[in-house]
Design a protein around this motif. Structure first.
Motif, short mmCIF file in Angstrom:
data_model
loop_
_atom_site.label_atom_id
_atom_site.label_comp_id
_atom_site.label_asym_id
_atom_site.label_seq_id
_atom_site.Cartn_x
_atom_site.Cartn_y
_atom_site.Cartn_z
N ASP A 1 51.09 -49.84 3.12
CA ASP A 1 50.18 -49.32 2.35
C ASP A 1 50.96 -49.25 0.91
OD1 ASP A 1 51.61 -47.48 2.83
OD2 ASP A 1 49.89 -45.97 2.92
N SER A 2 52.40 -49.44 0.80
CA SER A 2 53.25 -49.12 -0.25
C SER A 2 52.94 -49.85 -1.62
CB SER A 2 54.93 -49.53 0.17
OG SER A 2 55.16 -48.71 1.20
N GLU A 3 52.77 -51.04 -1.44
CA GLU A 3 52.23 -51.90 -2.86
C GLU A 3 50.97 -50.98 -3.61
OE1 GLU A 3 51.11 -56.24 -4.66
OE2 GLU A 3 51.24 -56.05 -2.44
N VAL A 4 50.11 -50.56 -2.80
CA VAL A 4 49.03 -49.92 -3.45
C VAL A 4 49.31 -48.73 -4.11
CG1 VAL A 4 46.49 -49.05 -3.16
CG2 VAL A 4 47.28 -51.11 -1.86
N VAL A 5 50.24 -48.03 -3.46
CA VAL A 5 50.80 -46.64 -3.75
C VAL A 5 51.53 -46.88 -5.00
CG1 VAL A 5 52.34 -44.75 -3.24
CG2 VAL A 5 50.76 -45.77 -1.66
N LEU A 6 52.51 -47.95 -5.01
CA LEU A 6 53.30 -48.19 -6.33
C LEU A 6 52.80 -48.56 -7.22
CD1 LEU A 6 56.21 -50.09 -4.31
CD2 LEU A 6 56.49 -47.80 -5.30
N ARG A 7 51.65 -49.57 -7.29
CA ARG A 7 50.97 -49.77 -8.39
C ARG A 7 50.01 -48.92 -9.05
NH1 ARG A 7 50.01 -55.20 -9.51
NH2 ARG A 7 51.06 -56.84 -8.11
N ASN A 8 49.44 -47.97 -8.10
CA ASN A 8 48.64 -46.98 -8.78
C ASN A 8 49.48 -45.89 -9.32
OD1 ASN A 8 45.38 -47.23 -7.86
ND2 ASN A 8 46.51 -48.37 -6.55
N LEU A 9 50.65 -45.47 -9.01
CA LEU A 9 51.52 -44.51 -9.53
C LEU A 9 51.87 -45.05 -10.91
CD1 LEU A 9 53.62 -43.28 -6.28
CD2 LEU A 9 52.17 -41.91 -8.01
N VAL A 10 51.97 -46.40 -10.66
CA VAL A 10 52.62 -46.88 -12.29
C VAL A 10 51.65 -46.93 -13.28
CG1 VAL A 10 53.21 -49.06 -13.36
CG2 VAL A 10 54.58 -48.37 -11.44
N VAL A 11 50.23 -47.32 -12.75
CA VAL A 11 49.02 -47.17 -13.70
C VAL A 11 48.69 -46.02 -14.14
CG1 VAL A 11 46.77 -47.79 -13.87
CG2 VAL A 11 48.11 -49.45 -12.72
N TYR A 12 48.77 -44.93 -13.09
CA TYR A 12 48.54 -43.55 -13.55
C TYR A 12 49.37 -43.02 -14.51
CZ TYR A 12 47.96 -38.58 -13.07
OH TYR A 12 48.14 -37.29 -13.22
N GLU A 13 50.80 -43.44 -14.26
CA GLU A 13 51.69 -42.75 -15.15
C GLU A 13 51.61 -43.37 -16.67
OE1 GLU A 13 56.67 -41.92 -14.93
OE2 GLU A 13 55.99 -43.97 -15.11
N GLY A 14 51.17 -44.61 -16.74
CA GLY A 14 51.02 -45.66 -18.03
C GLY A 14 49.79 -45.06 -18.61
N LEU A 15 48.88 -44.56 -18.18
CA LEU A 15 47.59 -44.06 -18.54
C LEU A 15 47.74 -42.72 -19.35
CD1 LEU A 15 44.93 -45.48 -16.31
CD2 LEU A 15 45.26 -46.34 -18.82
N MET A 16 48.30 -41.95 -18.40
CA MET A 16 48.69 -40.47 -18.90
C MET A 16 49.63 -40.54 -19.97
SD MET A 16 46.85 -38.27 -16.89
CE MET A 16 47.63 -36.82 -16.85
N PHE A 17 50.60 -41.18 -20.00
CA PHE A 17 51.52 -41.60 -21.18
C PHE A 17 50.84 -42.02 -22.39
CE2 PHE A 17 54.46 -44.19 -23.85
CZ PHE A 17 55.44 -43.25 -23.93
N LYS A 18 49.90 -42.93 -22.27
CA LYS A 18 49.03 -43.21 -23.61
C LYS A 18 48.16 -42.20 -24.03
CE LYS A 18 48.42 -48.15 -22.62
NZ LYS A 18 47.62 -49.39 -22.19
N LYS A 19 47.78 -41.18 -23.00
CA LYS A 19 47.06 -40.07 -23.51
C LYS A 19 47.89 -38.96 -24.03
CE LYS A 19 42.85 -41.42 -22.61
NZ LYS A 19 41.73 -41.49 -23.60
N GLY A 20 49.08 -39.16 -23.95
CA GLY A 20 50.01 -38.14 -24.65
C GLY A 20 50.37 -37.04 -23.62
N THR A 21 49.76 -36.94 -22.28
CA THR A 21 50.04 -36.00 -21.46
C THR A 21 51.30 -36.17 -20.91
OG1 THR A 21 47.66 -36.08 -20.83
CG2 THR A 21 49.06 -34.91 -19.35
N PHE A 22 51.81 -37.14 -20.39
CA PHE A 22 53.25 -37.30 -20.18
C PHE A 22 54.12 -37.87 -21.26
CE2 PHE A 22 51.81 -38.44 -15.30
CZ PHE A 22 51.27 -37.32 -15.15
#
Length: 513
Positions: A347-368
């Motif tokens: 299940d690691s690929e799913v975990v890695l991809r979703n962590l990357v997407v989540y960080e990127g979306l939060m970064f775009k919103k200015g939260t991260f």
């Protein structure tokens, strides 16, 4: 008929006014510091890897709860599970008053957590979160006792997250119904066990609930992200390789064309079309062709040699660090590259991809404010190109896995480099620069770069010229076969060339036989 949770893309103006007024009132009246933390994954990413972002078995929350493919199979399962969970609390006759009414007060805050407004009434939304919240708590309990990989893949996806304060409110309502008081110790310990078990990066010390303040975390994926990024033992030039012409320096080729034109004036007539060909957007052309052929487009990677090249050519020693991604370091004196331990499961690929997407979306919103995890994944994608690279890292105990080496290669070769940039150069980026600088000063590598700079452009230019000439001759030959060209037009010479070429091809085939 099931209500549609997905926001409509086209709507009449009066419906838009109603929807936007509700959205405006929700955000204006709700006194909360909660940021948008649950997102729709961009369509481009879903098309790239559908299995990693769209749940296959369990749909949680308003984005996926009513999806036809999932709903028919999971409604009865959720009802049965909820009954099993709620039976010990003896709350059947008081459920609406005890749980539903409490959650209804949280609906405005829940709506603020999503990047889209859901055009459904509050009652529907409350029941969605109640049913899915109870079901998720039970799923987490089972996952903490046994390693159910298939279930975890779905509940860790960005679109499938349930706000953590919803789970806290459900637990609080149930516990207070029995004992009159409740603390969040159970839920905190549960989330810690889940994150520790399924984290793709190994924690050097036992993680406790003290490391995870669930009152300040947003949902399960955010808990996992927080523990990974903040785990450590101590308190800019990245170049993309997009297509086969990236190794060609256009300025070098232009200089070569100019020199050739000065030596032989007639050469410019042949070489100028070459420059036009080189300046075409080959990355887009190649990706389009691959898409037509059913192949995946080329994946962008950071400019760093593979692990096997760093080890074999650069004589760089790899060593595991007990820390996390912020402890990635390169020691110039001992030429040692320190990397955290990576535990890879199905299940690691799913975990890695979703962590990357989540960080990127939060970064775009200015939260991260940083992209620590994304940059780490970019690094691993850069140094893992083949099974040889995985073997190097595995032998140094940097990679621990339940997967075959080829499967690990497929994971990291399928994740494209992030295009987002931070204002400041991060520590990991500086480490990559130091590794590249050291590797670039290795004598053998310096000779290669010299040959590449001064000769590769010439050879590729010559190859392209001959390819273009060959295409032109093929066109002329085809025309001659149709219109019976005579020698006075100069096409007899073309026939001679092709006849010689054909005879030579025949000799080559004869020798092979």
């Amino acid at each position: 008929m099931l209500p549609s949770i997905s926001p409509s893309s086209i709507e009449p103006s009066h419906q838009w006014v109603i929807r936007i007024s509700k959205t405006f009132e929700t955000h204006l009246l709700v006194d909360t510091n909660l940021p948008i933390c649950i997102f729709h994954v961009p369509e481009t990413l879903i098309n790239e890897n559908h299995e990693s972002y769209v749940p296959k078995r369990i749909g949680l929350g308003p984005i996926h709860h009513f999806h036809t493919e999932l709903y028919s199979n999971q409604e009865q399962l959720k009802l049965t599970t909820s009954k099993t969970v709620l039976t010990p609390y003896k709350i059947a006759y008081h459920f609406t008053k005890t749980v539903i009414e409490n959650l209804k007060q949280l609906v405005p805050e829940v709506r603020c957590c999503y990047d889209s407004y859901f055009d459904v009434d509050d009652d529907t939304l409350v029941w969605v979160f109640t049913l899915d919240g109870v079901f998720l708590i039970e799923m987490l309990s089972k996952l903490s006792e046994q390693d159910s990989l298939e279930s975890f893949e779905d509940i860790v996806m960005v679109e499938n997250q349930i706000p953590l304060f919803v789970l806290i409110e459900i637990r609080t309502a149930l516990e207070e119904h029995i004992s009159g008081h409740c603390n969040n110790t159970f839920l905190a310990n549960l989330l810690v066990r889940i994150c520790e078990t399924h984290s793709p990066l190994k924690f050097s010390k036992r993680v406790s609930r003290l490391d995870l303040d669930i009152n300040n975390r947003f949902h399960l994926l955010d808990c996992l992200y927080h523990l990974i990024v903040n785990h450590n033992v101590t308190a800019k030039n990245q170049f993309l390789q997009t297509n086969f012409l990236d190794d060609v320096d256009l300025e070098d080729v232009e200089n070569a064309v100019q020199m050739a034109s000065e030596i032989c004036p007639g050469a410019s007539a042949f070489l100028q079309p070459l420059m036009i060909v080189l300046k075409l957007p080959w990355d887009k052309i190649i990706n389009l062709i691959k898409k037509m052929l059913g192949e995946n487009p080329a994946v962008l990677e950071i400019d760093i040699p593979s692990a096997s090249e760093l080890s074999r050519i650069g004589k760089i020693e790899f060593c595991m660090t007990p820390g996390g991604i912020r402890d990635v370091e390169f020691d110039d004196e001992t030429t040692t590259f320190y990397l955290p331990i990576l535990c890879l499961k199905p299940d690691s690929e799913v975990v890695l991809r979703n962590l990357v997407v989540y960080e990127g979306l939060m970064f775009k919103k200015g939260t991260f404010t940083n992209l620590d995890f994304t940059q780490y994944v970019d690094l691993m994608c850069g140094i893992i190109d083949s099974a040889k690279d995985v073997r190097v890292l595995r032998e140094k105990h940097i990679i621990e896995r339940d997967l075959e080496d080829d499967e690990i290669v497929k994971i990291f070769n399928g994740i494209s480099k992030s295009s987002m940039k931070t204002e400041e150069v991060s520590g990991l980026q500086k480490t990559v620069e130091r590794v590249n600088k050291y590797y670039g000063n290795v004598p053998r590598v310096k000779v290669y770069y010299f040959m590449k700079k001064y000769f590769l452009a010439w050879w590729k230019a010559i190859a392209i010229v001959f390819t273009l000439l060959n295409l032109m001759l093929l066109v002329v030959r085809g025309a001659c076969e149709v219109y019976e060209c005579n020698n006075s037009l100069g096409f007899g010479f073309v026939r001679l060339i092709f006849s010689v070429g054909t005879e030579r091809d025949g000799l080559v085939e004869f020798e092979r036989i």
